[in-house]
Design a protein around this motif. Structure first.
Motif, PDB file in Angstrom:
ATOM      1  N   ASP A   2      61.697  49.798  53.453  1.00  0.00           N
ATOM      2  CA  ASP A   2      61.887  48.436  52.961  1.00  0.00           C
ATOM      3  C   ASP A   2      61.801  47.433  54.102  1.00  0.00           C
ATOM      4  OD1 ASP A   2      62.141  49.200  50.336  1.00  0.00           O
ATOM      5  OD2 ASP A   2      64.325  49.372  50.426  1.00  0.00           O
ATOM      6  N   THR A   4      59.996  47.729  56.760  1.00  0.00           N
ATOM      7  CA  THR A   4      58.587  47.589  57.130  1.00  0.00           C
ATOM      8  C   THR A   4      57.891  46.610  56.195  1.00  0.00           C
ATOM      9  OG1 THR A   4      58.545  49.834  58.006  1.00  0.00           O
ATOM     10  CG2 THR A   4      56.417  48.830  57.496  1.00  0.00           C
ATOM     11  N   ARG A   5      58.156  46.732  54.892  1.00  0.00           N
ATOM     12  CA  ARG A   5      57.558  45.800  53.927  1.00  0.00           C
ATOM     13  C   ARG A   5      58.024  44.375  54.196  1.00  0.00           C
ATOM     14  NH1 ARG A   5      59.176  48.502  49.036  1.00  0.00           N
ATOM     15  NH2 ARG A   5      58.598  50.521  49.731  1.00  0.00           N
ATOM     16  N   THR A   9      55.627  41.246  55.279  1.00  0.00           N
ATOM     17  CA  THR A   9      55.633  39.979  54.529  1.00  0.00           C
ATOM     18  C   THR A   9      55.864  38.803  55.465  1.00  0.00           C
ATOM     19  OG1 THR A   9      56.434  41.101  52.554  1.00  0.00           O
ATOM     20  CG2 THR A   9      56.756  38.718  52.658  1.00  0.00           C
TER      21      THR A   9
END
Length: 178
Positions: A2, A4-5, A9
């Motif tokens: 999470d 990394t996402r 973003t």
């Protein structure tokens, strides 16, 4: 994963001029933590993407996150929705502030005279209206009692149902193009 996402973003936002230096610096700190975990665990598969992410974030800082937005110039949303609406409000004697930062983000137009927060979107799709409503709810926490408004060129037929619900919930919708 999470994290990394989230970092990816933030990098996308930074590259498009929509992230602050602080956001990018915090993302770099998260990536540094991932790099340390990968190094201590000998996980080369995790290390390379983390190093690439860090490099991209560092480049965004070097390029100047704030300057990226200015170099890009105003987009269609600003030219076709935000600018005309702000000018119309000012011609009525309203005092407006554009791109007003608050704890919830950046308000497109804050009409001080009307005590109204206005989020502008180019298209009036259900996705755009839903996104704008979420943004306004966040901004509204910093300005309790302010009216909430979404401005679009026009509400698209597929979004009429959502526009009606938002109006019933107290969020006004302005169609500036028709």
């Amino acid at each position: 994963m999470d994290e990394t996402r989230l970092v990816m973003t933030i990098l996308q936002f930074a590259r498009s001029g929509h992230a602050t230096d602080v956001m990018v610096e915090q993302a770099i700190a998260l990536v540094d933590r991932q790099i340390n975990v990968a190094k201590s665990g000998g996980d080369d598969a995790m290390l390379k993407p983390a190093l690439d992410l860090k490099s991209g974030l560092e480049q965004a800082l070097v390029d100047g996150v704030k300057s990226l937005r200015q170099l890009r110039g105003p987009g269609d949303e600003a030219r076709l929705v935000e600018d005309p609406l702000a000018r119309a409000r000012m011609s009525l004697g309203h005092q407006v502030r554009r791109q007003r930062r608050c704890a919830g983000g950046i308000i497109d137009i804050f009409d001080i005279t009307a005590d109204e927060l206005i989020e502008c979107k180019l298209r009036g799709t259900s996705a755009a209206l839903g996104e704008a409503a979420g943004q306004l709810k966040r901004y509204g926490r910093s300005f309790p009692g302010s009216s909430l408004t979404i401005a679009v060129l026009s509400v698209e037929p597929e979004a009429d149902w959502l526009a009606e619900i938002l109006r019933r919930e107290g969020i006004a919708i302005i169609e500036v193009g028709g």
